[in-house]
Design a protein around this motif. Structure first.
Motif, short mmCIF file in Angstrom:
data_model
loop_
_atom_site.label_atom_id
_atom_site.label_comp_id
_atom_site.label_asym_id
_atom_site.label_seq_id
_atom_site.Cartn_x
_atom_site.Cartn_y
_atom_site.Cartn_z
N THR A 17 0.83 -1.21 0.00
CA THR A 17 0.00 0.00 0.00
C THR A 17 0.86 1.25 0.00
O THR A 17 0.61 2.20 -0.75
N LEU A 18 1.89 1.26 0.84
CA LEU A 18 2.77 2.43 0.92
C LEU A 18 3.48 2.67 -0.41
O LEU A 18 3.64 3.83 -0.84
N VAL A 19 3.88 1.59 -1.08
CA VAL A 19 4.56 1.73 -2.38
C VAL A 19 3.61 2.32 -3.42
O VAL A 19 3.98 3.23 -4.17
N CYS A 20 2.38 1.83 -3.46
CA CYS A 20 1.41 2.33 -4.45
C CYS A 20 1.09 3.80 -4.24
O CYS A 20 1.04 4.59 -5.20
N ILE A 21 0.88 4.20 -2.99
CA ILE A 21 0.53 5.60 -2.72
C ILE A 21 1.75 6.50 -2.94
O ILE A 21 1.62 7.62 -3.46
N ALA A 22 2.94 6.01 -2.59
CA ALA A 22 4.15 6.79 -2.86
C ALA A 22 4.35 7.00 -4.35
O ALA A 22 4.76 8.09 -4.80
N LEU A 23 4.06 5.98 -5.16
CA LEU A 23 4.17 6.12 -6.62
C LEU A 23 3.18 7.16 -7.13
O LEU A 23 3.52 7.99 -7.97
N ALA A 24 1.95 7.12 -6.63
CA ALA A 24 0.95 8.10 -7.03
C ALA A 24 1.38 9.52 -6.64
O ALA A 24 1.22 10.47 -7.42
N ALA A 25 1.94 9.66 -5.45
CA ALA A 25 2.40 10.98 -5.00
C ALA A 25 3.55 11.48 -5.87
O ALA A 25 3.59 12.66 -6.25
N ALA A 26 4.50 10.58 -6.20
CA ALA A 26 5.62 10.98 -7.05
C ALA A 26 5.14 11.38 -8.44
O ALA A 26 5.64 12.35 -9.03
#
Length: 298
Positions: A17-26
Motif C-alpha cells: 500500500t505504501l509503495v502504491c501511494i508513494a508512486l501516485a504521489a511521485a
C-alpha cells in the motif's frame, strides 16, 4: 491482543500500500502538482485501512470456512495462521475488518466533501471489492485474477493520484495499469500452493480451472504486458525516459520465470519464487518512482 491484531491485519504485507501511494504521489509531483502533506497522510491512512480490512476479512472467512485448517502455509500464501493459534480472536478479526472499512468510508466521504465527489466513482467500487473479495470474487476465475490488481492499481494508485492532482493524466493511467498487472500476478502466483485446499471450499481461481502450468503462462503474459506498457509510455513521451530504470528488474525476471515453469506443479519448491515475485512487485514500482523523482517536475 496486539500480536493477534497485527497477525490478522498481515502488517508485513502492508508495505505494498505504501509503495502504491508513494508512486501516485511521485507521479502527481512530477506532473507539476504541489503535494499537501496533510492530504497525503490522510490518503495513506485510508489506503492502509482498506488493505487491513480486506486482509482481516480474508482471515476471518478463511477460518470460518475451514480453509485455514487445510492450507499448507508459506510466508507468502495461505494466510497468517493467527486464528488457528487463537480461535477466540475470530470476532476480533471481524471487528478489525469492519472498523477499518468504516474508516475507509468515512475518509472517502470526507475527501469528497472537501475536494470533489468524482473520486467516489473509484471509492464506492473499492469498498464493494473489499467486502466481496473473499466470499464471492474467488469463485469467478477471471475476476479473481484481476480484482487484486484493480484494487491496488486503479482504486488505490489511480485514486490517490486523482485526489492529489485533482485530475487524471495519461501517465497516471499507465502507471495504474502497470500496478494492476503486477499485483494481479502477485496474487496469482500466491494461489499456486493453495490449489488443493481452495478447491475443497469451492473456490475457482485460475490455477484451479486451467492448472498451474497454464497459469504460469498467464503470469508471463501479464508481466510482459507491464513492460510493454512501460516502453510504450516512454516512447510516446507520456512517461519520462528515466522510468526505464524499472527495466533493471528484468534481471530478477530472468531468474523467476525459469524457476516458475520448472516448479509450477511442485508447490513445495515454489517458495523462493514466491519471494522473488513479492520483491518484483515492490521493486518495479519503486524504480518507477525513482525515475519520476529523477525526471523532476514537468
Amino acid at each position: 491482543m496486539l500480536k493477534q491484531l497485527c497477525g490478522v491485519a498481515r502488517v508485513n504485507f502492508l508495505s505494498l500500500t505504501l509503495v502504491c501511494i508513494a508512486l501516485a504521489a511521485a507521479a502527481s509531483w512530477q506532473a507539476g502538482h504541489p503535494l499537501s502533506p496533510g492530504l497525503l497522510t490522510l490518503i495513506t491512512a485510508i489506503g492502509l485501512c482498506a488493505h487491513i480490512s480486506v486482509n482481516a476479512l480474508n482471515e476471518y472467512f478463511d477460518f470460518k470456512s475451514g480453509l485455514d485448517f487445510l492450507t499448507n502455509r508459506t510466508p507468502f500464501s495461505g494466510g497468517s495462521g493467527t486464528l488457528i493459534q487463537h480461535p477466540a480472536a475470530a470476532n476480533l478479526a471481524l471487528l478489525l475488518a469492519v472498523v477499518s472499512l468504516l474508516l475507509v468510508i468515512a475518509g472517502g466521504l470526507y475527501l469528497s466533501y472537501q475536494l470533489s465527489w468524482q473520486p467516489l466513482f473509484i471509492g464506492i467500487p473499492g469498498v464493494l471489492l473489499i467486502y466481496g473479495y473473499t466470499r464471492h470474487i474467488n469463485r469467478w476465475p477471471l475476476l479473481c485474477l484481476l480484482a487484486p490488481g484493480i484494487g491496488f492499481g486503479i482504486f488505490m494508485t489511480l485514486g490517490s493520484y486523482w485526489v492529489l492532482a485533482g485530475s487524471i493524466s495519461a501517465g497516471a493511467w499507465l502507471l495504474a495499469f502497470i500496478i494492476t498487472l503486477l499485483v494481479s500476478n502477485l496474487l496469482l502466483l500466491n494461489q499456486f500452493p493453495d490449489v488443493d485446499a481452495d478447491r475443497q471450499v469451492g473456490r475457482r481461481h485460475l490455477p484451479i480451472v486451467i492448472g498451474r502450468r497454464h497459469s504460469a503462462s498467464v503470469y508471463t503474459l501479464l508481466l510482459l504486458l507491464s513492460y510493454l506498457l512501460l516502453l510504450t509510455g516512454v516512447s510516446s513521451g507520456i512517461l519520462p525516459w528515466q522510468c526505464l530504470l524499472a527495466l533493471l528488474t528484468l534481471g530478477l525476471v530472468a531468474k523467476l520465470l525459469p524457476g516458475l515453469f520448472h516448479n509450477a506443479d511442485k508447490p513445495q519448491q515454489l517458495q523462493p519464487y514466491l519471494g522473488m515475485n513479492v520483491l518484483l512487485c515492490h521493486l518495479y514500482p519503486l524504480l518507477l518512482l525513482a525515475g519520476l523523482l529523477w525526471a523532476g517536475p514537468a
